[in-house]
Structures are given as structure tokens and as C-alpha cells.
Design a protein around this motif. Sequence first.
Motif, PDB file in Angstrom:
ATOM      1  N   THR A  15       0.828  -1.200   0.000  1.00  0.00           N
ATOM      2  CA  THR A  15       0.000   0.000   0.000  1.00  0.00           C
ATOM      3  C   THR A  15       0.864   1.253   0.000  1.00  0.00           C
ATOM      4  O   THR A  15       0.683   2.139  -0.842  1.00  0.00           O
ATOM      5  CB  THR A  15      -0.957   0.010   1.208  1.00  0.00           C
ATOM      6  OG1 THR A  15      -1.810  -1.141   1.137  1.00  0.00           O
ATOM      7  CG2 THR A  15      -1.818   1.263   1.214  1.00  0.00           C
ATOM      8  N   LEU A  16       1.826   1.329   0.901  1.00  0.00           N
ATOM      9  CA  LEU A  16       2.799   2.420   0.937  1.00  0.00           C
ATOM     10  C   LEU A  16       4.195   1.916   0.573  1.00  0.00           C
ATOM     11  O   LEU A  16       4.882   2.523  -0.256  1.00  0.00           O
ATOM     12  CB  LEU A  16       2.828   3.065   2.320  1.00  0.00           C
ATOM     13  CG  LEU A  16       1.553   3.779   2.760  1.00  0.00           C
ATOM     14  CD1 LEU A  16       1.663   4.208   4.223  1.00  0.00           C
ATOM     15  CD2 LEU A  16       1.279   4.995   1.874  1.00  0.00           C
ATOM     16  N   TRP A  17       4.598   0.825   1.192  1.00  0.00           N
ATOM     17  CA  TRP A  17       5.920   0.236   0.951  1.00  0.00           C
ATOM     18  C   TRP A  17       5.810  -0.742  -0.207  1.00  0.00           C
ATOM     19  O   TRP A  17       4.963  -1.634  -0.196  1.00  0.00           O
ATOM     20  CB  TRP A  17       6.388  -0.480   2.218  1.00  0.00           C
ATOM     21  CG  TRP A  17       7.843  -0.864   2.258  1.00  0.00           C
ATOM     22  CD1 TRP A  17       8.905  -0.045   2.464  1.00  0.00           C
ATOM     23  CD2 TRP A  17       8.378  -2.197   2.140  1.00  0.00           C
ATOM     24  NE1 TRP A  17      10.075  -0.776   2.476  1.00  0.00           N
ATOM     25  CE2 TRP A  17       9.783  -2.094   2.283  1.00  0.00           C
ATOM     26  CE3 TRP A  17       7.811  -3.456   1.930  1.00  0.00           C
ATOM     27  CZ2 TRP A  17      10.629  -3.204   2.223  1.00  0.00           C
ATOM     28  CZ3 TRP A  17       8.646  -4.560   1.868  1.00  0.00           C
ATOM     29  CH2 TRP A  17      10.025  -4.434   2.011  1.00  0.00           C
ATOM     30  N   ASP A  18       6.647  -0.552  -1.238  1.00  0.00           N
ATOM     31  CA  ASP A  18       6.567  -1.369  -2.451  1.00  0.00           C
ATOM     32  C   ASP A  18       7.170  -2.741  -2.198  1.00  0.00           C
ATOM     33  O   ASP A  18       8.343  -2.995  -2.479  1.00  0.00           O
ATOM     34  CB  ASP A  18       7.289  -0.659  -3.605  1.00  0.00           C
ATOM     35  CG  ASP A  18       7.041  -1.317  -4.948  1.00  0.00           C
ATOM     36  OD1 ASP A  18       6.630  -2.491  -4.975  1.00  0.00           O
ATOM     37  OD2 ASP A  18       7.273  -0.656  -5.983  1.00  0.00           O
ATOM     38  N   PHE A  19       6.355  -3.604  -1.658  1.00  0.00           N
ATOM     39  CA  PHE A  19       6.811  -4.927  -1.257  1.00  0.00           C
ATOM     40  C   PHE A  19       7.392  -5.703  -2.431  1.00  0.00           C
ATOM     41  O   PHE A  19       8.444  -6.347  -2.304  1.00  0.00           O
ATOM     42  CB  PHE A  19       5.645  -5.704  -0.636  1.00  0.00           C
ATOM     43  CG  PHE A  19       6.032  -7.045  -0.092  1.00  0.00           C
ATOM     44  CD1 PHE A  19       6.397  -7.182   1.238  1.00  0.00           C
ATOM     45  CD2 PHE A  19       6.042  -8.165  -0.907  1.00  0.00           C
ATOM     46  CE1 PHE A  19       6.768  -8.422   1.746  1.00  0.00           C
ATOM     47  CE2 PHE A  19       6.414  -9.408  -0.414  1.00  0.00           C
ATOM     48  CZ  PHE A  19       6.777  -9.537   0.910  1.00  0.00           C
ATOM     49  N   LYS A  20       6.728  -5.678  -3.560  1.00  0.00           N
ATOM     50  CA  LYS A  20       7.162  -6.476  -4.702  1.00  0.00           C
ATOM     51  C   LYS A  20       8.553  -6.072  -5.178  1.00  0.00           C
ATOM     52  O   LYS A  20       9.432  -6.930  -5.355  1.00  0.00           O
ATOM     53  CB  LYS A  20       6.157  -6.333  -5.856  1.00  0.00           C
ATOM     54  CG  LYS A  20       6.519  -7.163  -7.082  1.00  0.00           C
ATOM     55  CD  LYS A  20       5.456  -7.025  -8.167  1.00  0.00           C
ATOM     56  CE  LYS A  20       5.827  -7.854  -9.386  1.00  0.00           C
ATOM     57  NZ  LYS A  20       4.794  -7.717 -10.459  1.00  0.00           N
ATOM     58  N   THR A  21       8.776  -4.778  -5.366  1.00  0.00           N
ATOM     59  CA  THR A  21      10.073  -4.300  -5.835  1.00  0.00           C
ATOM     60  C   THR A  21      11.169  -4.590  -4.823  1.00  0.00           C
ATOM     61  O   THR A  21      12.251  -5.091  -5.170  1.00  0.00           O
ATOM     62  CB  THR A  21      10.017  -2.787  -6.114  1.00  0.00           C
ATOM     63  OG1 THR A  21       9.094  -2.551  -7.184  1.00  0.00           O
ATOM     64  CG2 THR A  21      11.382  -2.243  -6.506  1.00  0.00           C
ATOM     65  N   ASN A  22      10.904  -4.280  -3.568  1.00  0.00           N
ATOM     66  CA  ASN A  22      11.914  -4.460  -2.522  1.00  0.00           C
ATOM     67  C   ASN A  22      12.240  -5.931  -2.290  1.00  0.00           C
ATOM     68  O   ASN A  22      13.409  -6.304  -2.147  1.00  0.00           O
ATOM     69  CB  ASN A  22      11.432  -3.812  -1.231  1.00  0.00           C
ATOM     70  CG  ASN A  22      11.344  -2.308  -1.341  1.00  0.00           C
ATOM     71  OD1 ASN A  22      12.178  -1.677  -1.975  1.00  0.00           O
ATOM     72  ND2 ASN A  22      10.331  -1.708  -0.734  1.00  0.00           N
ATOM     73  N   SER A  23      11.216  -6.762  -2.258  1.00  0.00           N
ATOM     74  CA  SER A  23      11.414  -8.184  -2.026  1.00  0.00           C
ATOM     75  C   SER A  23      12.187  -8.828  -3.169  1.00  0.00           C
ATOM     76  O   SER A  23      13.131  -9.600  -2.954  1.00  0.00           O
ATOM     77  CB  SER A  23      10.057  -8.875  -1.862  1.00  0.00           C
ATOM     78  OG  SER A  23      10.213 -10.269  -1.713  1.00  0.00           O
TER      79      SER A  23
END
Length: 232
Positions: A16-24
Motif C-alpha cells: 500500500t505504501l511500501w513497495d513490497f514487490k520491488t523491494n522483495s
Amino acid sequence: MRASGYKTVFFDLDHTLWDFKTNSQKVLKELFTETGLYRKGLDFQEFYQVYNQINDQKWTLYRQGRIDKFRLRKERFVDTLLHFSIDERQLGEYFESQYVERSPLQTALMPGALEVLDYLFEKYQLAIITNGFASVQMTKLKSTGLEKYFTTVITSEMAGANKPEAKIFVAALKQTATKRPEAVMIGDHIDADVVGAKNAGIDQIWYNQEEIVSDCKPTYQIRELTEIIELL
């Protein structure tokens, strides 16, 4: 039509705020390369896809209270490696420890996140409601500089309940001294964020980035975060 009457805006964090997909994906690719899995004939994209499927399954079980965080962390990478007939528990544990250490330090945010938070910060009390583990989520907020926007962070560990259970939303209302009609929940997950908030009597804004079709009708629905500026 601009919504009115809200005092507190609750946000989900991951996706929602933290781009989980990119970071992960960034961290997993680093670990995939460092551990030499490509030398075992594995393709990263296939590894990444299988891991996501297994991780999603584990998180669903966690939200349902069927496994705890220790089992989730213990099993997700071990099971991913087993899928590729790699029975190396120590390697799975290394992936887990490094992933948990490195991923919260990544700083990619969802498009429009800072613009929306800058706008809302002057008008509302902002708080986080997350199923993510407390230490990990606090590191994410600090690493990205998002912590300055939020007066309160409510995690499932702190509340003793996972979204979509009403208990975690009630805890958030209590901690922020907010009445139900004064709150709105913003999140990407239809069950955890939207159904959960609805069942707790809180209005919802579904951040439906992928235009998923659902029988659940949220109070509001957006595809881009910046639509919140026109709504609130």
C-alpha cells in the motif's frame, strides 16, 4: 465527491505504501546470486514465482491463526527449495535470516505515496495497521523516512489479532482515541483491509491496483494512491 467527517486515516503498509514487490524481488535476486542457486540449474524468475506462491500460502495461514510467525519464517524458504528438490535446511535458514535482515532496509515506495502522505499529514491523524512483524515494520518505516507521518503503529503482535479480525481494528481505534465514524482504512488487500475494516464498522478505501473484481463493496475504491487527494 469529497468525503468528510474523518479524523484518523489508517494505512496498511506492505503493498500500500511500501513497495513490497520491488523491494522483495531485489533482495531475493541478490541472495539467489550470492548462494549460487543458478549453478544448480535454477532460473530466478521461476524461483521467485514459486517462493511468492508459498509465501502467500503461509501468510494466509498466519492471518487465519493456523500458524505462528516462527513457523512461517522457518518453512517458507525451506519449502521453496524443496520444491526444486533441494533438501538443504541450512540454506533455507540462511535465506530467511538474510531476507528478514535486508528487505526492511529497502526504500522503494508505491507511486504517489509521499505526495499523498504530505497532503494527509496536515489534515488527519495517520496510523498504520499491519499484520507484518513489529521489528520488521518499524525498520521499514525508519529506512524510508515514513515514521514521521504516523502517530501510531498497530501490529498484529501488539493487538493479539491479525487483520481481518475486528480486534486489531478496535485496538487501533482505542490507541488513536478515534470513534468508528471518524476513521477510514486504506489498504490493498480485499479481505485483510477492506472486509476487516468493514466488519469492525470502519469505512474503507480499497487500493485496487490490479482492478480485481470482488463481491465485497468497499466504501471507496481507487486504483492510484493520488486519487486519495481528491477524495479526502
